[in-house]
Design a protein around this motif. Structure first.
Motif, PDB file in Angstrom:
ATOM      1  N   GLN A  32      -6.169  10.120  -7.261  1.00 23.98           N
ATOM      2  CA  GLN A  32      -6.477  10.091  -5.735  1.00 23.98           C
ATOM      3  C   GLN A  32      -4.924  10.351  -4.804  1.00 23.98           C
ATOM      4  O   GLN A  32      -5.065  10.685  -3.748  1.00 23.98           O
TER       5      GLN A  32
ATOM      6  N   LYS B 111     -12.117   6.274   4.408  1.00 22.87           N
ATOM      7  CA  LYS B 111     -12.721   7.304   5.429  1.00 22.87           C
ATOM      8  C   LYS B 111     -12.994   8.457   4.735  1.00 22.87           C
ATOM      9  O   LYS B 111     -13.837   9.330   5.116  1.00 22.87           O
ATOM     10  N   TYR B 112     -12.588   8.572   3.265  1.00 18.81           N
ATOM     11  CA  TYR B 112     -12.909   9.690   2.467  1.00 18.81           C
ATOM     12  C   TYR B 112     -14.290   9.490   1.616  1.00 18.81           C
ATOM     13  O   TYR B 112     -14.576  10.386   0.983  1.00 18.81           O
TER      14      TYR B 112
ATOM     15  N   CYS C 273      -3.936   5.567  -2.276  1.00 16.65           N
ATOM     16  CA  CYS C 273      -2.898   4.653  -1.871  1.00 16.65           C
ATOM     17  C   CYS C 273      -1.523   5.243  -1.790  1.00 16.65           C
ATOM     18  O   CYS C 273      -1.158   5.981  -2.908  1.00 16.65           O
TER      19      CYS C 273
ATOM     20  N   CYS D  93     -12.965   5.581  -3.168  1.00 16.37           N
ATOM     21  CA  CYS D  93     -11.794   6.112  -2.517  1.00 16.37           C
ATOM     22  C   CYS D  93     -10.764   4.985  -2.029  1.00 16.37           C
ATOM     23  O   CYS D  93     -11.701   3.999  -1.343  1.00 16.37           O
TER      24      CYS D  93
ATOM     25  N   LYS E 246       0.789  -1.117   0.039  1.00 12.64           N
ATOM     26  CA  LYS E 246       0.019  -0.032   0.048  1.00 12.64           C
ATOM     27  C   LYS E 246       0.835   1.217  -0.085  1.00 12.64           C
ATOM     28  O   LYS E 246       0.346   2.288   0.138  1.00 12.64           O
TER      29      LYS E 246
ATOM     30  N   ASN F 224      -8.789   5.046   0.276  1.00 16.35           N
ATOM     31  CA  ASN F 224      -8.858   5.247   1.748  1.00 16.35           C
ATOM     32  C   ASN F 224     -10.224   5.392   2.120  1.00 16.35           C
ATOM     33  O   ASN F 224     -10.845   6.562   1.695  1.00 16.35           O
TER      34      ASN F 224
ATOM     35  N   SER G 230      -5.400  13.192  -2.056  1.00 22.47           N
ATOM     36  CA  SER G 230      -5.048  12.526  -0.682  1.00 22.47           C
ATOM     37  C   SER G 230      -6.258  11.461  -0.388  1.00 22.47           C
ATOM     38  O   SER G 230      -6.086  11.094   0.874  1.00 22.47           O
ATOM     39  N   THR G 231      -6.845  10.906  -1.325  1.00 17.10           N
ATOM     40  CA  THR G 231      -7.751   9.710  -0.842  1.00 17.10           C
ATOM     41  C   THR G 231      -7.201   8.446  -1.210  1.00 17.10           C
ATOM     42  O   THR G 231      -7.883   7.542  -1.022  1.00 17.10           O
TER      43      THR G 231
END
Length: 467
Positions: free
Chosen positions: A386, A303-304, A393, A299, A148, A301, A390-391
């Motif tokens: 991405q 959380k986004y 890997c 996303c 990742k 990540n 900042s969303t």
């Protein structure tokens, strides 16, 4: 005839595993049959640009001529979408008693679903891998999962290549058969009509003969030093060919190793900077292979995923048209709109500006890029967007916001690139061109639009938003 060759995102005869297998099955001089599907409706649903589609068609026409020299005739079949492709293949296999349909893998979700449907419908599909140097799924961390973070992936990838090498199949030799009449027919009547939008880009065969050797000999040593300056022609320009599979990444590495034999253990050398870009491509393709949700614009990540973006339509229109009031951003967007390509440094700048300064969903930018780019590639495009937003890997941290004025001063110090695409600023002094509004107001000049946001305020708003 019992084997059918299916060309997809691998429009080449050079280092093509499916073609190599097919040639072994058809026993030398026996004629062979290949198929390529033109699926405009499906392509548009995937946001492929007009210039990329034209580029593909030109290479399909060239492929048809090359295949004739191997005693293979290429049939171009028009199907609206993937389901029609499956229906055609099912009927064709029954009608012609096809025992095997040979193709190279495609990594995206819809393409995988189509291939699974082929198998479910009884189509005898046999697939190979042609789009990557190290087979996807071979470079894993100690727990057997995908990496990742890029740097550990790079180290493991280099170690794998040093230990195992990589397959390279070369270019098949032409066979001597009486095909002159058929060749002339293909010369006079191309299989596909092209618009000419992509004519500024030579065909892959010419690139292999001229562009790649010249780049390796004269430019790659200074690539790391010059690649970020958009006014210079310092990059390889190979991304469109990799995106449609017209040039093999394994061939690129083979030639690179022939010229720089120690490059796999010389990560501090100037030439390694370019190899690093190939490894980034491998990284992003592995991500899509392992995480198919990326094909669905999710996303990386999670959380986004539930973030509610402000999505100001007026701001987005200004960004698309190159009317933001930040000259480097605007020049970059004009380059994209006029040429179907954008310099890589500028892709990062405009993506950061859209997602951080304007707080617009990265998927809007991802889609717009795909609709314009000649080198539109889901894995690379998604990975890049991405990263900037900042969303993703191994993305840049959310608090890193590119300053478009400083980026301009650093990478286009004399404004050469800006002047090329924003001629209304051509007469400005070098030091004023990067953010010219005070100078324009002082001299009562109104030939350039005001900035749609203030950098300092936008940066603070972005930090609050992401927190």
């Amino acid at each position: 005839m019992s084997v059918l060759l299916w060309f997809r995102n691998d429009i080449r005869i050079h280092d093509n595993p499916a073609l190599d297998y097919f040639l072994a099955q058809k026993n030398g001089l026996l004629p062979g049959k290949a198929v390529f599907f033109v699926s405009e409706k499906q392509w548009l649903a995937h946001d492929w640009s007009a210039i990329k589609i034209d580029f593909i068609k030109r290479h399909v026409n060239a492929l048809a001529k090359q295949l004739l020299l191997l005693n293979i005739s290429l049939e171009v079949v028009h199907c609206d979408d993937f389901s029609e492709q499956v229906s055609f293949l099912q009927h064709y296999c029954q009608q012609h008693n096809i025992k095997e349909v040979v193709a190279n893998y495609e990594i995206e979700f819809n393409e995988n679903q189509r291939d699974q449907l082929c198998l479910a419908k009884g189509i005898p599909l046999r697939m190979f891998e042609s789009d990557i140097i190290v087979s996807k799924g071979k470079v894993l961390n100690k727990t057997g999962e995908m990496y990742k973070v890029f740097t550990p992936f790079k180290r493991a990838w280099l170690a794998y290549v040093r230990q195992h090498g990589f397959d390279y199949l070369g270019k098949p030799s032409a066979v001597k058969t009486e095909l002159l009449a058929e060749q002339k027919k293909v010369e006079l009547m191309p299989l596909l009509t092209c618009t000419g939008e992509s004519d500024a880009w030579p065909l892959a065969e010419q690139v292999e003969q001229q562009v790649i050797p010249e780049f390796y000999q004269n430019k790659v040593a200074s690539y790391g030093e010059k690649r970020d300056f958009p006014a210079l022609k310092a990059t390889s320009g190979l991304s469109p060919y990799l995106a449609i599979g017209a040039i093999s990444p394994r061939y690129l590495l083979l030639l690179f190793l022939q010229r720089f034999p120690d490059i796999l253990v010389a990560s501090d050398s100037p030439e390694f900077t370019w190899l690093n870009e190939l490894i980034w491509r491998e990284f992003y393709r592995n991500l899509v292979f392992h995480q198919q949700d990326l094909s669905k614009h999710q996303c990386f990540n999670p959380k986004y995923q539930t973030v509610i973006w402000p999505n100001n339509h007026g701001y987005f229109k200004a960004w698309c048209e190159g009317n933001t009031g930040y000259p480097l951003v605007d020049a970059a967007m004009r380059q994209l709109n006029q040429t179907g390509w954008m310099h890589n440094r500028l892709r990062m700048v405009v993506a950061s500006f859209l997602t951080k300064h304007l707080l617009i969903d990265w998927r809007w930018g991802e889609k717009y890029f795909m609709q314009q780019l000649i080198d539109g590639d889901l894995a690379a495009n998604n990975g890049g967007w991405q990263w900037a937003a900042s969303t993703g890997c191994d993305a840049q941290p959310y608090f890193r916001v590119f300053n478009p004025i400083r980026q301009s001063e650093r990478f286009d110090p004399k404004g050469q690139f800006i002047r090329k695409y924003i001629p209304e600023l051509a007469q400005l002094p070098d030091k004023e061109i990067h953010f010219p509004h005070a100078y324009l107001a002082k001299h009562n000049l109104k030939n350039y639009w005001p900035a749609i946001v203030d950098h300092k305020q936008a940066r603070l708003a972005a930090l609050d938003f992401y927190r």
